[in-house]
Design an enzyme around this catalytic site. Structure first.
Site, PDB file in Angstrom:
ATOM      1  N   LYS A 137     -10.013   4.439 -19.329  1.00 25.45           N
ATOM      2  CA  LYS A 137     -10.354   4.830 -20.710  1.00 25.45           C
ATOM      3  C   LYS A 137      -9.107   4.735 -21.589  1.00 25.45           C
ATOM      4  CE  LYS A 137     -14.096   6.028 -18.449  1.00 25.45           C
ATOM      5  NZ  LYS A 137     -15.064   5.031 -18.065  1.00 25.45           N
ATOM      6  N   TYR A 182     -18.498  14.953 -15.654  1.00 20.66           N
ATOM      7  CA  TYR A 182     -18.903  13.539 -15.607  1.00 20.66           C
ATOM      8  C   TYR A 182     -19.925  13.321 -14.479  1.00 20.66           C
ATOM      9  CZ  TYR A 182     -18.429   8.615 -14.364  1.00 20.66           C
ATOM     10  OH  TYR A 182     -18.692   7.314 -14.021  1.00 20.66           O
ATOM     11  N   ASP A 215     -10.153  17.374 -15.122  1.00 20.42           N
ATOM     12  CA  ASP A 215     -10.293  15.973 -15.519  1.00 20.42           C
ATOM     13  C   ASP A 215      -9.929  15.892 -17.001  1.00 20.42           C
ATOM     14  OD1 ASP A 215     -11.222  13.477 -16.384  1.00 20.42           O
ATOM     15  OD2 ASP A 215     -12.845  13.434 -14.929  1.00 20.42           O
ATOM     16  N   ARG A 242       0.842  -1.199   0.000  1.00 21.07           N
ATOM     17  CA  ARG A 242       0.000   0.000   0.000  1.00 21.07           C
ATOM     18  C   ARG A 242       0.880   1.253   0.000  1.00 21.07           C
ATOM     19  NH1 ARG A 242      -2.530  -0.211   4.849  1.00 21.07           N
ATOM     20  NH2 ARG A 242      -1.465   1.622   5.624  1.00 21.07           N
TER      21      ARG A 242
HETATM   22  C1  PLP Z   1     -14.536  12.025 -17.685  1.00 27.58           C
HETATM   23  C2  PLP Z   1     -14.557  10.914 -16.684  1.00 27.58           C
HETATM   24  N1  PLP Z   1     -13.921  11.079 -15.514  1.00 27.58           N
HETATM   25  C3  PLP Z   1     -13.922  10.116 -14.571  1.00 27.58           C
HETATM   26  C4  PLP Z   1     -14.567   8.910 -14.758  1.00 27.58           C
HETATM   27  C5  PLP Z   1     -14.574   7.877 -13.671  1.00 27.58           C
HETATM   28  O1  PLP Z   1     -13.626   6.886 -13.935  1.00 27.58           O
HETATM   29  P1  PLP Z   1     -13.731   5.385 -13.409  1.00 27.58           P
HETATM   30  O2  PLP Z   1     -14.916   4.764 -14.053  1.00 27.58           O
HETATM   31  O3  PLP Z   1     -12.418   4.786 -13.807  1.00 27.58           O
HETATM   32  O4  PLP Z   1     -13.882   5.440 -11.914  1.00 27.58           O
HETATM   33  C6  PLP Z   1     -15.227   8.677 -15.977  1.00 27.58           C
HETATM   34  C7  PLP Z   1     -15.944   7.417 -16.216  1.00 27.58           C
HETATM   35  O5  PLP Z   1     -16.685   7.263 -17.170  1.00 27.58           O
HETATM   36  C8  PLP Z   1     -15.228   9.711 -16.960  1.00 27.58           C
HETATM   37  O6  PLP Z   1     -15.872   9.572 -18.139  1.00 27.58           O
END
Ligand code: PLP
Length: 396
Positions: free
Chosen positions: A210, A112, A185, A59
């Protein structure tokens, strides 16, 4: 393409393959070209209880995770990267590191949905943090929302699913003027097409689930920053408070997947451009949202701020929710699924899927209409993808 930062001696393409994975050529080293997957949860100590090889407990530090952290930091042109068990874990850790009870956040109203749920149903309810959503396509709206308690700007560019942009450089100047932390993000653009820290952001986060991994077989996230003090606090929260680090096997998968990030992103973009142009000329398509189209209201900003327009196209068809559902269900090559950023093309109808929990009034106000469809374009042949869309549109 140039290197990810002035500190890098190599181009992005070269760093994507080598950064973080230098072969261990020391005497006693194995010479592996590929980072081994270090699964051990704990590490042997010498007789005084000191870690004999630099690691104590997974960890707190793991060699496979450190290799990935170095890769992500290098590609982001950043001093620090920390990888997490999901994008949401990276987002939550950023917020719980940056904020105190009573703080105020200004967030882009197009962020998101999962982040919005975390803000509204967790941060607000449990930590007395207030979040104000603004149309950050206009930087003035961000400036106008600042109050003395504002501690964080939460931005995303381009946004999900409407591909709206915010001017990161302009918002960074506002953040600086008010001593506010700016987090962006960067999941949609990836460090290959956009580097928020170079535009003035303090922190950039990713869902590595992604494009960074790119192969639909791992969930993960990353926080990237040049701020030494913030990075130390994130590491403390990760190691001693929240945990949620990326497991070693996933680190290996992202190390492997990220080697082809530049190749994949170029192909995603080339395919998305062809699909967006095809859709924008189709009589049954009423709107296409893709920053690469000259008709996108922020096309000039995208061309200035990004090195590429990305691989996601959203569009609206002539009809309502029933027609949109029938269309997405009729496709063969596009898989009906949420998520994005992988080699396979996916398709989803936000109203029935990712935005189904958003109250109608709220989603319509944010532009998510009944007939909106989101299509993360994969790296298959664009001819085959367009033929699949053509069949689906003909049957409408
Ligand atoms: C722009 C964006 N940020 C964050 C996330 C969250 O990521 P995770 O699904 O890996 O937790 C997503 C998920 O679709 C996303 O599209």
């Amino acid at each position: 393409m140039e290197g990810p930062s002035e500190r890098s001696n190599h181009t992005f393409e070269t760093e994507a393959i080598h950064a973080g994975e230098e072969p261990d050529l020391d005497p006693g080293g194995t010479g592996d070209l590929v980072s081994p997957i270090h699964l051990s949860s704990t590490f042997a100590m010498d007789e005084t209880g000191n870690p004999s090889h630099g690691y104590k407990y997974s960890r707190l530090g793991n060699p496979t995770r450190e290799a990935l952290d170095r890769r992500v930091a290098t590609l982001s042109g950043a001093d620090h990267a920390m990888t997490f068990a999901s994008g949401m874990a990276a987002i939550a850790t950023t917020c719980l590191t940056a904020l105190e009870s009573g703080d105020h956040v200004v967030a882009f109203d197009g962020i998101y949905g999962g982040t919005k749920v975390f803000f509204d149903e967790y941060l607000a309810d449990h930590f007395d943090v207030t979040v104000e959503y603004v149309d950050a396509t206009d930087p003035e709206a961000v400036a106008d929302a600042v109050v003395p308690e504002t501690a964080l700007f939460w931005m995303e560019s381009p946004t999900n699913p409407l591909l709206k942009l915010c001017d990161i450089e302009a918002i960074a100047a506002i953040a600086d003027g008010h001593d506010v932390l700016l987090a962006v993000d960067n999941t949609f653009a990836t460090p290959y097409f956009q580097r928020p820290l170079a535009l003035g952001a303090d922190v950039s986060v990713h869902s590595t689930t992604k494009y960074l991994n790119g192969h639909t077989d791992s969930i993960g996230g990353a926080i990237v920053t040049d701020d030494d003090a913030f990075a130390d606090r994130v590491r403390f929260v990760q190691e001693y408070a929240l945990g949620a680090m990326m497991p070693p096997f996933d680190c290996y998968l992202v190390l492997r997947g990220s080697k082809t990030l530049p190749l994949r992103m170029r192909q995603h973009e080339a395919n998305a451009t062809r699909v967006a142009r095809y859709l924008s000329e189709h009589e049954k398509v009423t709107a296409v949202h893709y920053p690469g189209l000259e008709t996108h209201p922020q096309h000039d900003l995208a061309a200035r701020q990004m090195d590429g327009f990305g691989g996601i196209v959203s569009f609206e068809i002539d009809g309502g929710a029933a027609e949109a559902r029938a269309f997405v269900e009729s496709l063969d090559l596009f898989t009906l699924a949420v998520s994005l950023g992988s080699v396979e093309s996916l398709i989803e109808h936000p109203v029935s899927m990712s935005a189904s929990y958003v109250p109608e009034e709220e989603r319509l106000a944010s532009g998510i209409t009944d007939s909106l469809i989101r299509a993360p374009i994969g790296v298959e042949s664009a001819d085959d993808l367009i033929a699949d869309l053509e069949r689906g549109l003909e049957h409408l």
